[in-house]
Design a protein around this motif. Structure first.
Motif, PDB file in Angstrom:
ATOM      1  N   ARG A 145       0.834  -1.207   0.000  1.00 56.37           N
ATOM      2  CA  ARG A 145       0.000   0.000   0.000  1.00 56.37           C
ATOM      3  C   ARG A 145       0.870   1.258   0.000  1.00 56.37           C
ATOM      4  N   ALA A 146       1.969   1.241   0.746  1.00 54.31           N
ATOM      5  CA  ALA A 146       2.866   2.393   0.781  1.00 54.31           C
ATOM      6  C   ALA A 146       3.503   2.618  -0.589  1.00 54.31           C
ATOM      7  N   GLN A 147       3.896   1.538  -1.261  1.00 55.20           N
ATOM      8  CA  GLN A 147       4.489   1.671  -2.591  1.00 55.20           C
ATOM      9  C   GLN A 147       3.463   2.199  -3.589  1.00 55.20           C
ATOM     10  N   ALA A 148       2.225   1.749  -3.493  1.00 53.12           N
ATOM     11  CA  ALA A 148       1.174   2.246  -4.384  1.00 53.12           C
ATOM     12  C   ALA A 148       0.956   3.741  -4.166  1.00 53.12           C
ATOM     13  N   ALA A 149       1.012   4.185  -2.920  1.00 52.56           N
ATOM     14  CA  ALA A 149       0.851   5.607  -2.620  1.00 52.56           C
ATOM     15  C   ALA A 149       2.005   6.415  -3.204  1.00 52.56           C
ATOM     16  N   ARG A 150       3.224   5.893  -3.072  1.00 51.04           N
ATOM     17  CA  ARG A 150       4.392   6.582  -3.634  1.00 51.04           C
ATOM     18  C   ARG A 150       4.287   6.699  -5.153  1.00 51.04           C
ATOM     19  N   ASP A 151       3.770   5.647  -5.790  1.00 54.44           N
ATOM     20  CA  ASP A 151       3.684   5.614  -7.248  1.00 54.44           C
ATOM     21  C   ASP A 151       2.624   6.567  -7.792  1.00 54.44           C
ATOM     22  N   THR A 152       1.567   6.812  -7.032  1.00 51.71           N
ATOM     23  CA  THR A 152       0.496   7.685  -7.505  1.00 51.71           C
ATOM     24  C   THR A 152       0.717   9.097  -6.985  1.00 51.71           C
ATOM     25  N   CYS A 153       0.373   9.339  -5.751  1.00 55.18           N
ATOM     26  CA  CYS A 153       0.592  10.638  -5.118  1.00 55.18           C
ATOM     27  C   CYS A 153       1.142  10.372  -3.728  1.00 55.18           C
ATOM     28  N   PRO A 154       2.385  10.741  -3.469  1.00 50.61           N
ATOM     29  CA  PRO A 154       2.991  10.410  -2.182  1.00 50.61           C
ATOM     30  C   PRO A 154       2.485  11.262  -1.015  1.00 50.61           C
ATOM     31  N   PHE A 155       1.692  12.302  -1.293  1.00 49.39           N
ATOM     32  CA  PHE A 155       1.191  13.160  -0.228  1.00 49.39           C
ATOM     33  C   PHE A 155      -0.236  12.786   0.140  1.00 49.39           C
ATOM     34  N   LEU A 156      -0.439  12.473   1.417  1.00 52.21           N
ATOM     35  CA  LEU A 156      -1.754  12.113   1.916  1.00 52.21           C
ATOM     36  C   LEU A 156      -2.331  13.268   2.717  1.00 52.21           C
ATOM     37  N   THR A 157      -3.650  13.378   2.713  1.00 51.89           N
ATOM     38  CA  THR A 157      -4.315  14.361   3.560  1.00 51.89           C
ATOM     39  C   THR A 157      -4.255  13.866   5.005  1.00 51.89           C
ATOM     40  N   ALA A 158      -4.639  14.721   5.922  1.00 52.55           N
ATOM     41  CA  ALA A 158      -4.652  14.326   7.337  1.00 52.55           C
ATOM     42  C   ALA A 158      -5.630  13.170   7.566  1.00 52.55           C
ATOM     43  N   TYR A 179       0.857  14.933   4.419  1.00 50.20           N
ATOM     44  CA  TYR A 179       1.853  14.042   5.002  1.00 50.20           C
ATOM     45  C   TYR A 179       2.445  13.198   3.875  1.00 50.20           C
ATOM     46  N   HIS A 180       3.764  13.211   3.746  1.00 49.54           N
ATOM     47  CA  HIS A 180       4.423  12.387   2.735  1.00 49.54           C
ATOM     48  C   HIS A 180       4.492  10.961   3.260  1.00 49.54           C
ATOM     49  N   ALA A 235      -4.248  16.544  17.040  1.00 50.45           N
ATOM     50  CA  ALA A 235      -3.663  16.886  18.341  1.00 50.45           C
ATOM     51  C   ALA A 235      -2.173  16.567  18.366  1.00 50.45           C
ATOM     52  N   MET A 236      -1.789  15.460  17.747  1.00 46.45           N
ATOM     53  CA  MET A 236      -0.371  15.101  17.683  1.00 46.45           C
ATOM     54  C   MET A 236       0.409  16.128  16.859  1.00 46.45           C
ATOM     55  N   ARG A 237      -0.189  16.603  15.777  1.00 46.28           N
ATOM     56  CA  ARG A 237       0.467  17.632  14.952  1.00 46.28           C
ATOM     57  C   ARG A 237       0.668  18.897  15.771  1.00 46.28           C
ATOM     58  N   ALA A 238      -0.358  19.305  16.516  1.00 42.62           N
ATOM     59  CA  ALA A 238      -0.266  20.515  17.334  1.00 42.62           C
ATOM     60  C   ALA A 238       0.797  20.372  18.429  1.00 42.62           C
ATOM     61  N   ALA A 239       0.932  19.167  18.984  1.00 45.05           N
ATOM     62  CA  ALA A 239       1.907  18.925  20.047  1.00 45.05           C
ATOM     63  C   ALA A 239       3.309  18.648  19.502  1.00 45.05           C
ATOM     64  N   GLY A 240       3.413  18.427  18.186  1.00 51.00           N
ATOM     65  CA  GLY A 240       4.712  18.123  17.597  1.00 51.00           C
ATOM     66  C   GLY A 240       5.161  16.695  17.808  1.00 51.00           C
ATOM     67  N   THR A 241       4.215  15.795  18.077  1.00 46.40           N
ATOM     68  CA  THR A 241       4.580  14.403  18.344  1.00 46.40           C
ATOM     69  C   THR A 241       4.204  13.453  17.220  1.00 46.40           C
ATOM     70  N   GLY A 242       3.507  13.931  16.219  1.00 47.37           N
ATOM     71  CA  GLY A 242       3.072  13.083  15.113  1.00 47.37           C
ATOM     72  C   GLY A 242       4.087  13.042  13.993  1.00 47.37           C
ATOM     73  N   PRO A 243       3.695  12.419  12.881  1.00 45.65           N
ATOM     74  CA  PRO A 243       4.584  12.375  11.724  1.00 45.65           C
ATOM     75  C   PRO A 243       4.857  13.770  11.174  1.00 45.65           C
ATOM     76  N   ARG A 244       5.992  13.921  10.546  1.00 47.49           N
ATOM     77  CA  ARG A 244       6.350  15.194   9.910  1.00 47.49           C
ATOM     78  C   ARG A 244       5.287  15.521   8.860  1.00 47.49           C
ATOM     79  N   CYS A 245       4.898  16.794   8.794  1.00 41.36           N
ATOM     80  CA  CYS A 245       3.894  17.204   7.819  1.00 41.36           C
ATOM     81  C   CYS A 245       4.249  18.574   7.269  1.00 41.36           C
ATOM     82  N   ARG A 246       3.552  18.945   6.214  1.00 38.51           N
ATOM     83  CA  ARG A 246       3.777  20.244   5.572  1.00 38.51           C
ATOM     84  C   ARG A 246       2.426  20.799   5.143  1.00 38.51           C
ATOM     85  N   ARG A 247       2.410  22.076   5.027  1.00 38.83           N
ATOM     86  CA  ARG A 247       1.186  22.737   4.626  1.00 38.83           C
ATOM     87  C   ARG A 247       1.259  23.076   3.140  1.00 38.83           C
TER      88      ARG A 247
END
Length: 73
Positions: A7-20, A55-56, A36-48
């Motif tokens: 599933r991860a490879q399929a995501a990379r092959d199509t669009c590697p960026f997922l919504t929240a 999320y890549h 909440a994890m994003r706000a606390a800085g404890t979740g996966p790295r993300c970009r706006r």
């Protein structure tokens, strides 16, 4: 290759960026938990991108591996 890797490879092959919401589903978390994890800085790295947080897939997988517990043989 296991299902998660496939599933991860399929995501990379199509669009590697997922919504929240897609990321929360992929990780088995609630959307509000991921938010909440994003706000606390404890979740996966993300970009706006515009007004949407993205999320890549590589960042999601790296965060998941970093938070793994125990050894797998």
């Amino acid at each position: 290759m296991d299902d998660t890797a496939r599933r991860a490879q399929a995501a990379r092959d199509t669009c590697p960026f997922l919504t929240a919401k897609q990321t929360a589903f992929h990780l088995g978390l609630g959307y509000s938990t991921l938010k909440a994890m994003r706000a606390a800085g404890t979740g996966p790295r993300c970009r706006r991108h515009g007004r949407t947080w993205r999320y890549h897939i590589d960042d999601i997988e790296a965060w998941s591996r970093a938070n793994a517990k125990g050894d797998r043989a």
